[in-house]
Design a protein around this motif. Sequence first.
Motif, PDB file in Angstrom:
ATOM      1  N   PHE A  68     109.660 -28.236  59.324  1.00 37.44           N
ATOM      2  CA  PHE A  68     108.475 -28.499  60.147  1.00 37.44           C
ATOM      3  C   PHE A  68     108.898 -29.358  61.329  1.00 37.44           C
ATOM      4  O   PHE A  68     110.095 -29.516  61.612  1.00 37.44           O
ATOM      5  CB  PHE A  68     107.425 -29.223  59.273  1.00 37.44           C
ATOM      6  N   SER A  69     107.963 -29.952  62.040  1.00 35.33           N
ATOM      7  CA  SER A  69     108.297 -30.900  63.117  1.00 35.33           C
ATOM      8  C   SER A  69     107.095 -31.819  63.302  1.00 35.33           C
ATOM      9  O   SER A  69     105.983 -31.503  62.840  1.00 35.33           O
ATOM     10  CB  SER A  69     108.570 -30.152  64.428  1.00 35.33           C
ATOM     11  N   PHE A  70     107.315 -32.946  63.990  1.00 36.11           N
ATOM     12  CA  PHE A  70     106.203 -33.875  64.206  1.00 36.11           C
ATOM     13  C   PHE A  70     105.144 -33.252  65.105  1.00 36.11           C
ATOM     14  O   PHE A  70     103.955 -33.488  64.924  1.00 36.11           O
ATOM     15  CB  PHE A  70     106.711 -35.196  64.796  1.00 36.11           C
ATOM     16  N   GLU A  71     105.594 -32.443  66.091  1.00 37.52           N
ATOM     17  CA  GLU A  71     104.599 -31.834  66.978  1.00 37.52           C
ATOM     18  C   GLU A  71     103.689 -30.895  66.185  1.00 37.52           C
ATOM     19  O   GLU A  71     102.471 -30.920  66.338  1.00 37.52           O
ATOM     20  CB  GLU A  71     105.306 -31.096  68.126  1.00 37.52           C
ATOM     21  N   LYS A  72     104.308 -30.075  65.303  1.00 41.74           N
ATOM     22  CA  LYS A  72     103.492 -29.159  64.489  1.00 41.74           C
ATOM     23  C   LYS A  72     102.552 -29.961  63.566  1.00 41.74           C
ATOM     24  O   LYS A  72     101.383 -29.620  63.409  1.00 41.74           O
ATOM     25  CB  LYS A  72     104.384 -28.253  63.636  1.00 41.74           C
ATOM     26  N   ALA A  73     103.105 -30.996  62.962  1.00 40.19           N
ATOM     27  CA  ALA A  73     102.297 -31.804  62.036  1.00 40.19           C
ATOM     28  C   ALA A  73     101.144 -32.473  62.790  1.00 40.19           C
ATOM     29  O   ALA A  73     100.004 -32.511  62.308  1.00 40.19           O
ATOM     30  CB  ALA A  73     103.175 -32.859  61.360  1.00 40.19           C
ATOM     31  N   ALA A  74     101.427 -32.973  64.007  1.00 39.31           N
ATOM     32  CA  ALA A  74     100.376 -33.621  64.801  1.00 39.31           C
ATOM     33  C   ALA A  74      99.330 -32.591  65.228  1.00 39.31           C
ATOM     34  O   ALA A  74      98.127 -32.882  65.205  1.00 39.31           O
ATOM     35  CB  ALA A  74     100.991 -34.302  66.023  1.00 39.31           C
ATOM     36  N   ASN A  75      99.776 -31.375  65.590  1.00 39.75           N
ATOM     37  CA  ASN A  75      98.817 -30.330  65.973  1.00 39.75           C
ATOM     38  C   ASN A  75      97.876 -30.000  64.828  1.00 39.75           C
ATOM     39  O   ASN A  75      96.679 -29.795  65.035  1.00 39.75           O
ATOM     40  CB  ASN A  75      99.546 -29.067  66.445  1.00 39.75           C
ATOM     41  N   GLU A  76      98.430 -29.945  63.602  1.00 39.81           N
ATOM     42  CA  GLU A  76      97.569 -29.700  62.426  1.00 39.81           C
ATOM     43  C   GLU A  76      96.493 -30.778  62.327  1.00 39.81           C
ATOM     44  O   GLU A  76      95.335 -30.499  62.068  1.00 39.81           O
ATOM     45  CB  GLU A  76      98.411 -29.767  61.139  1.00 39.81           C
ATOM     46  N   LEU A  77      96.921 -32.027  62.528  1.00 44.47           N
ATOM     47  CA  LEU A  77      95.978 -33.148  62.401  1.00 44.47           C
ATOM     48  C   LEU A  77      94.939 -33.122  63.523  1.00 44.47           C
ATOM     49  O   LEU A  77      93.773 -33.448  63.303  1.00 44.47           O
ATOM     50  CB  LEU A  77      96.741 -34.486  62.394  1.00 44.47           C
ATOM     51  N   ILE A  78      95.364 -32.702  64.728  1.00 42.20           N
ATOM     52  CA  ILE A  78      94.410 -32.595  65.851  1.00 42.20           C
ATOM     53  C   ILE A  78      93.373 -31.511  65.533  1.00 42.20           C
ATOM     54  O   ILE A  78      92.171 -31.705  65.716  1.00 42.20           O
ATOM     55  CB  ILE A  78      95.154 -32.295  67.173  1.00 42.20           C
ATOM     56  N   GLU A  79      93.858 -30.367  65.006  1.00 43.30           N
ATOM     57  CA  GLU A  79      92.933 -29.274  64.648  1.00 43.30           C
ATOM     58  C   GLU A  79      91.911 -29.732  63.606  1.00 43.30           C
ATOM     59  O   GLU A  79      90.777 -29.291  63.607  1.00 43.30           O
ATOM     60  CB  GLU A  79      93.708 -28.088  64.067  1.00 43.30           C
ATOM     61  N   GLN A  80      92.354 -30.630  62.720  1.00 45.56           N
ATOM     62  CA  GLN A  80      91.446 -31.108  61.658  1.00 45.56           C
ATOM     63  C   GLN A  80      90.618 -32.307  62.105  1.00 45.56           C
ATOM     64  O   GLN A  80      89.999 -32.971  61.300  1.00 45.56           O
ATOM     65  CB  GLN A  80      92.258 -31.480  60.415  1.00 45.56           C
ATOM     66  N   SER A  86      95.107 -36.950  73.050  1.00 44.73           N
ATOM     67  CA  SER A  86      95.538 -38.023  73.961  1.00 44.73           C
ATOM     68  C   SER A  86      96.434 -39.052  73.248  1.00 44.73           C
ATOM     69  O   SER A  86      97.157 -39.797  73.897  1.00 44.73           O
ATOM     70  CB  SER A  86      94.328 -38.722  74.574  1.00 44.73           C
ATOM     71  N   ALA A  87      96.388 -39.087  71.901  1.00 44.75           N
ATOM     72  CA  ALA A  87      97.259 -40.017  71.166  1.00 44.75           C
ATOM     73  C   ALA A  87      98.664 -39.446  71.017  1.00 44.75           C
ATOM     74  O   ALA A  87      99.622 -40.175  70.728  1.00 44.75           O
ATOM     75  CB  ALA A  87      96.677 -40.306  69.783  1.00 44.75           C
ATOM     76  N   VAL A  88      98.813 -38.134  71.225  1.00 43.12           N
ATOM     77  CA  VAL A  88     100.090 -37.467  70.960  1.00 43.12           C
ATOM     78  C   VAL A  88     100.844 -37.138  72.255  1.00 43.12           C
ATOM     79  O   VAL A  88     102.072 -37.306  72.329  1.00 43.12           O
ATOM     80  CB  VAL A  88      99.846 -36.183  70.118  1.00 43.12           C
ATOM     81  N   THR A  89     100.117 -36.673  73.274  1.00 39.23           N
ATOM     82  CA  THR A  89     100.771 -36.220  74.517  1.00 39.23           C
ATOM     83  C   THR A  89     101.748 -37.264  75.087  1.00 39.23           C
ATOM     84  O   THR A  89     102.889 -36.916  75.411  1.00 39.23           O
ATOM     85  CB  THR A  89      99.705 -35.811  75.561  1.00 39.23           C
ATOM     86  N   PRO A  90     101.377 -38.544  75.186  1.00 40.66           N
ATOM     87  CA  PRO A  90     102.314 -39.504  75.809  1.00 40.66           C
ATOM     88  C   PRO A  90     103.578 -39.793  74.987  1.00 40.66           C
ATOM     89  O   PRO A  90     104.497 -40.427  75.493  1.00 40.66           O
ATOM     90  CB  PRO A  90     101.481 -40.795  75.936  1.00 40.66           C
TER      91      PRO A  90
END
Length: 421
Positions: A68-80, A86-90
Amino acid sequence: MAEKTNRTGLWIIGAWGGVATTALVGLLNLQKKLVQPVGLTTELPEFSDIEMPAWSEFVPAGYEIRDFSFEKAANELIEQRAMERSAVTPILKELAELDTRIFPGFLANSGKVVENMADRKREENLTPRETISAMQSDMKTFVAENQLSHLIVVNLMSTEPVCEYFSESEIEKLPEAEQIKRGREWNNWEAFRQLLDSSEKPPVPASTLYAVAALETGFDFVNFTPSLGATPPALEQLAKQTSARFFGNDGKTGETLMKSVLAPMFAHRNLRVMSWVGHNIFGNRDGVVLDDPHNKATKVTSKNHLLEQILGYAPQTLVTIEYIKSMGDWKTAWDHIHFQGFLGTPMTLQFTWQGCDSLLAAPLVLDLVRLTELARRRNFTGRMDFLASFFKSPIRVEEQSFVRQFEKLEDWLRDEKQFQN
Ligand SMILES: NC(=O)c1ccc[n+]([C@@H]2O[C@H](COP(=O)([O-])OP(=O)(O)OC[C@H]3O[C@@H](n4cnc5c(N)ncnc54)[C@H](O)[C@@H]3O)[C@@H](O)[C@H]2O)c1
């Protein structure tokens, strides 16, 4: 005396999971001063005069068994709806760099659901000692390459099934001599070490192998999950020998936090709790794992035991944990407390807790890491009882009232000397 500058490694097990990703997104945001420290106990105004380790001093890395990757994991959390984009992009660049420091993890007695998820695991068929040595080599290399002064290992991986080797119901079936031997192994580091060194297959789950790997090296171990981890007293002896620190188990983030606040109220008012029923529904990956009855048993025990300890008697209890996919990372707990008032009249309290699991857990993880590092800088070694307020099942701590546990933390922060064990 606290050191002025320091870089400490933070080794997360289960690094691309929901809680771990949220904690690391939070850490990177705190390091860049992009978020307010809401939800962090160590940022309370009452502790502002205490010299806490700075967020910038922690250097993360860790283990994972899924590709997996942190970006994928963060995207899952954003979808949920667990976090804003805005917490992830920077911090996308930092997350991608952090991916390169997440190494394939180890499985041992992890249960079928977890084994089926694993597509990035390490070499199988290693003996327990070979597994521990491989873990130690990974951790020491990371510390040396990054010129770190220390390492804190935090277990954020999926909940493991109850450890059969040390489970009371299994031990009771054994002949007396074998029961005595298990007791010695549970309580004595030398016997525990011999068990690990002489076994071909691991008698304990991966969480305990990770804990031994850390503590034997003098690194700290914090278990945020209900799994066995560093629970055996033998590992406490080990931690004392190597001047390491440890604590757990199972972060107290929602329904059980409410129990540890409300149950003392019933006790202090002498209201008799007749039954306490708690139904939990949620739909994240932790929910998938806890849907397996073997893994679920570990969690239910952790959520259920504290009422008797607080009330002094055992009301009828029921804890259910059900996986409802559409809920994602959002948990609803509905609790029904039936109690007896004056003149024997029955009354009811009900509450509904609706929280985002990873967001509730992540700040606790960061506080625990910071306080563990503070303990090291204060030369504290062994079992960190003063962290009990963060856990559902604080290891060998009797006190289960949240307020009293929190007072212990305040006392330790004000006067650490009385706590050195
Ligand atoms: N509020 C909360 O979210 C909360 C509260 C208390 C405790 N916990 C515990 O924290 C843990 C993590 O929860 P989560 O929601 O992040 O779950 P998750 O399923 O999202 O993350 C767990 C991660 O661990 C990885 N993993 C499993 N076995 C591993 C191994 N042997 N080595 C390395 N990695 C491994 C999985 O691949 C997964 O990515 C669970 O045990 C959960 O019960 C969570």
